[in-house]
Design a protein around this motif. Structure first.
Motif, short mmCIF file in Angstrom:
data_model
loop_
_atom_site.label_atom_id
_atom_site.label_comp_id
_atom_site.label_asym_id
_atom_site.label_seq_id
_atom_site.Cartn_x
_atom_site.Cartn_y
_atom_site.Cartn_z
N ALA A 145 1.69 -5.56 2.53
CA ALA A 145 0.55 -6.30 3.10
C ALA A 145 0.63 -7.78 2.73
CB ALA A 145 -0.76 -5.70 2.62
N TYR A 151 0.84 -1.20 0.00
CA TYR A 151 0.00 0.00 0.00
C TYR A 151 0.88 1.25 0.00
CZ TYR A 151 -4.10 -2.88 1.26
OH TYR A 151 -5.13 -3.79 1.28
N ASN A 152 0.51 2.20 -0.77
CA ASN A 152 1.21 3.50 -0.83
C ASN A 152 2.74 3.36 -0.97
OD1 ASN A 152 -1.38 4.45 -0.16
ND2 ASN A 152 -0.90 4.31 2.02
N LEU A 158 -2.64 -12.48 12.98
CA LEU A 158 -2.92 -11.34 13.85
C LEU A 158 -3.45 -10.17 13.04
CD1 LEU A 158 0.36 -11.41 15.99
CD2 LEU A 158 -1.90 -12.28 16.64
N SER A 159 -3.95 -9.18 13.73
CA SER A 159 -4.41 -7.96 13.07
C SER A 159 -3.24 -7.34 12.30
CB SER A 159 -4.93 -7.01 14.14
OG SER A 159 -5.29 -5.81 13.55
N GLY A 160 -3.48 -6.97 11.05
CA GLY A 160 -2.42 -6.37 10.24
C GLY A 160 -1.57 -7.37 9.47
N ALA A 161 -1.88 -8.67 9.63
CA ALA A 161 -1.06 -9.71 8.97
C ALA A 161 -1.24 -9.74 7.45
CB ALA A 161 -1.41 -11.07 9.56
N GLY A 162 -2.37 -9.23 6.98
CA GLY A 162 -2.63 -9.25 5.53
C GLY A 162 -3.83 -10.08 5.12
N LYS A 163 -4.59 -10.58 6.10
CA LYS A 163 -5.73 -11.46 5.83
C LYS A 163 -6.77 -10.79 4.94
CE LYS A 163 -6.84 -11.83 10.21
NZ LYS A 163 -5.84 -10.93 10.82
N SER A 164 -7.14 -9.58 5.34
CA SER A 164 -8.18 -8.87 4.62
C SER A 164 -7.75 -8.57 3.18
CB SER A 164 -8.47 -7.57 5.39
OG SER A 164 -9.64 -7.01 4.93
N THR A 165 -6.50 -8.18 3.03
CA THR A 165 -5.97 -7.88 1.70
C THR A 165 -6.03 -9.14 0.83
OG1 THR A 165 -4.50 -6.24 2.67
CG2 THR A 165 -3.95 -6.99 0.45
N VAL A 217 3.74 0.20 2.75
CA VAL A 217 3.25 -0.85 3.66
C VAL A 217 3.10 -2.18 2.92
CG1 VAL A 217 1.47 -1.50 5.33
CG2 VAL A 217 1.94 0.92 4.90
P1 ADP Z 1 -5.57 -8.03 8.46
O1 ADP Z 1 -6.83 -8.28 7.70
O2 ADP Z 1 -4.80 -9.29 8.71
O3 ADP Z 1 -5.79 -7.24 9.70
P2 ADP Z 1 -4.89 -6.17 6.34
O4 ADP Z 1 -4.85 -6.92 5.06
O5 ADP Z 1 -6.09 -5.36 6.64
O6 ADP Z 1 -4.58 -7.19 7.54
O7 ADP Z 1 -3.62 -5.22 6.41
C1 ADP Z 1 -2.29 -5.63 6.09
C2 ADP Z 1 -1.37 -4.43 6.21
O8 ADP Z 1 -1.72 -3.47 5.20
C3 ADP Z 1 -1.45 -3.69 7.53
O9 ADP Z 1 -0.17 -3.19 7.84
C4 ADP Z 1 -2.42 -2.56 7.24
O10 ADP Z 1 -2.18 -1.48 8.08
C5 ADP Z 1 -2.09 -2.25 5.79
N1 ADP Z 1 -3.24 -1.70 5.05
C6 ADP Z 1 -4.43 -2.34 4.85
N2 ADP Z 1 -5.25 -1.58 4.10
C7 ADP Z 1 -4.56 -0.45 3.80
C8 ADP Z 1 -4.85 0.73 3.03
N3 ADP Z 1 -6.03 0.88 2.42
N4 ADP Z 1 -3.90 1.67 2.96
C9 ADP Z 1 -2.70 1.51 3.56
N5 ADP Z 1 -2.36 0.45 4.27
C10 ADP Z 1 -3.27 -0.53 4.41
#
Ligand code: ADP
Ligand code: ADP
Length: 235
Positions: free
Chosen positions: A17, A11-12, A36-43, A15
């Protein structure tokens, strides 16, 4: 069914992910992405149906590339998605939410049932019954509990007759009891209807209890891939 190869996302430009993630999901699996939170699951979950664009690697669903814009609408019809915050429209009834889900791709929201065909209404009611909300079909969604709202999300996903359901932390906003009820419902859908599940979770106990495969992710890297039954470790 799903083939992910060397997927990376930053990201940007800073970061990281996801870093070189490769995995395959087979038909019928209930796979948990644990981290864990921030691991990249959602991405990871969101990149599969194109909600997030990745910069490197490939995702193929039944042999069709997700990164190709022409394919994405077809792929999204086969892939349902549910979210932590449910993403339902609170002022609409349960039935309206499920019906509108079918139209999400044309960005049309119709709040009058008269505009829908009888066949579509019956199909939506059938999906609502499958998630155990028959009695609530005509109730406004903001009058439902969190667990019931997630059931609406599941019914909306079922309405599109998906082959795969993606779930991004679907129980993280629920109390422990409702969380297990939702995971039991998804297990039943997986077993009875054969719909493949790929879910992100941060709770190890729940991942082991409900998943038949656990994909561990840490700082954007896939660190393990285990079958819950059989325990065959990849690395
Ligand atoms: P999880 O679902 O495991 O909590 P995410 O996939 O949401 O993890 O995030 C992975 C990393 O990417 C984290 O460091 C998060 O802060 C960063 N991140 C997620 N979405 C964005 C975004 N839209 N812009 C910048 N950084 C992001
Ligand atoms: P959350 O609150 O769970 O983190 P977001 O608010 O980031 O989720 O929502 C993700 C986006 O995905 C929203 O813009 C939503 O409208 C969109 N969306 C919801 N359902 C689908 C679907 N089936 N296919 C594609 N996009 C969807």
């Amino acid at each position: 069914m799903l083939e992910i190869r060397n997927l990376s996302k930053t990201y940007n430009n800073k970061v990281i992910a996801l870093k070189n993630v490769s995995l395959t999901v087979n038909k019928g699996e209930f796979a948990m992405v644990l981290g864990l939170s921030g691991a990249g699951k959602s991405t990871l979950i969101r990149s599969i149906n194109g909600l997030i664009s990745v910069e490197a690697g490939s995702i193929e669903f039944e042999g069709v590339s997700v990164s190709n814009k022409e394919n994405i609408n077809k792929i999204r019809k086969d892939i349902g998605i549910i979210f932590q915050q449910f993403n339902i429209i609170k002022r609409l009834t349960v039935l309206e939410n499920v019906l509108c889900g079918r139209l999400a791709y044309s960005n049309t929201i119709m709040s009058s049932l008269k505009l829908f065909k009888k066949k579509d209404i019956n199909w939506a009611l059938d999906c609502i019954e499958r998630v155990g909300l028959k009695e609530k079909a005509y109730v406004r969604s903001d009058q439902l509990s969190g667990g019931q709202q997630q059931r609406v999300g599941i019914a909306r996903a079922l309405a599109q007759q998906p082959k795969l359901i993606l779930a991004d932390e679907p129980v993280a906003s629920l109390d422990p009891y409702s969380a297990e009820e939702i995971l039991e419902l998804l297990t039943e859908i997986n077993k009875k209807e054969g719909i493949t599940m790929l879910m992100s979770l941060h709770n190890v106990m729940l991942a082991k209890k409900y998943g038949n495969r656990i994909l561990g992710i840490k700082n954007g890297i896939l660190v393990f891939d285990k079958q819950v039954i059989g325990l065959t470790e990849k690395e």
